[in-house]
Design a protein around this motif. Sequence first.
Motif, PDB file in Angstrom:
ATOM      1  N   ARG A  66      28.946  30.301 100.079  1.00 29.31           N
ATOM      2  CA  ARG A  66      29.472  30.301  98.708  1.00 29.31           C
ATOM      3  C   ARG A  66      28.297  30.421  97.752  1.00 29.31           C
ATOM      4  NH1 ARG A  66      30.359  25.964  95.035  1.00 29.31           N
ATOM      5  NH2 ARG A  66      29.783  24.444  96.609  1.00 29.31           N
ATOM      6  N   THR A  67      28.535  31.045  96.610  1.00 28.79           N
ATOM      7  CA  THR A  67      27.525  31.116  95.556  1.00 28.79           C
ATOM      8  C   THR A  67      28.125  30.612  94.251  1.00 28.79           C
ATOM      9  OG1 THR A  67      28.090  33.369  94.898  1.00 28.79           O
ATOM     10  CG2 THR A  67      26.401  33.129  96.595  1.00 28.79           C
ATOM     11  N   SER A  68      27.266  30.127  93.374  1.00 31.89           N
ATOM     12  CA  SER A  68      27.709  29.781  92.023  1.00 31.89           C
ATOM     13  C   SER A  68      26.606  30.156  91.046  1.00 31.89           C
ATOM     14  CB  SER A  68      28.057  28.297  91.905  1.00 31.89           C
ATOM     15  OG  SER A  68      26.927  27.496  92.154  1.00 31.89           O
ATOM     16  N   GLY A  69      27.034  30.509  89.829  1.00 34.77           N
ATOM     17  CA  GLY A  69      26.075  30.918  88.813  1.00 34.77           C
ATOM     18  C   GLY A  69      25.935  32.421  88.794  1.00 34.77           C
ATOM     19  N   SER A  77      21.072  29.949  89.715  1.00 34.67           N
ATOM     20  CA  SER A  77      22.214  30.138  90.603  1.00 34.67           C
ATOM     21  C   SER A  77      21.998  29.349  91.886  1.00 34.67           C
ATOM     22  CB  SER A  77      22.437  31.622  90.905  1.00 34.67           C
ATOM     23  OG  SER A  77      21.272  32.193  91.445  1.00 34.67           O
ATOM     24  N   GLN A  78      23.088  29.132  92.608  1.00 33.65           N
ATOM     25  CA  GLN A  78      23.045  28.366  93.856  1.00 33.65           C
ATOM     26  C   GLN A  78      23.663  29.191  94.972  1.00 33.65           C
ATOM     27  OE1 GLN A  78      25.125  24.632  93.460  1.00 33.65           O
ATOM     28  NE2 GLN A  78      24.434  24.371  91.352  1.00 33.65           N
TER      29      GLN A  78
END
Length: 102
Positions: A66-69, A77-78
């Motif tokens: 999963r990614t975020s940002g 971002s993560q």
Amino acid sequence: MKNRTIKAVCAAAALSALAVAPLTTAVAEEVRVPVMSQAERGAQENLPRTGMSQSSVRNGWGNPIRTSGPVGNPPISQWHYTDFVVYFEADRVIHAVLKPSR
């Protein structure tokens, strides 16, 4: 004149109330958090290093779960993997953190 006298009496009453008010003290609660063996586990794990590019991380560890940002300025971002999370500023790793062991 009467209005001025009332204001003076009110001001004097307020000051005397402050003078006799109990002093408040700050109270802090000590919170103890067990220290994970993050450093020991980090030394054993193969984690992305600071400064690596996103393409290098993808080549070495595959696609993230999963990614975020990105969020903010500079953009952060993560990328979430099974055992760790990689934090990027723009295209470069700024930190990799192990997830708590189960």
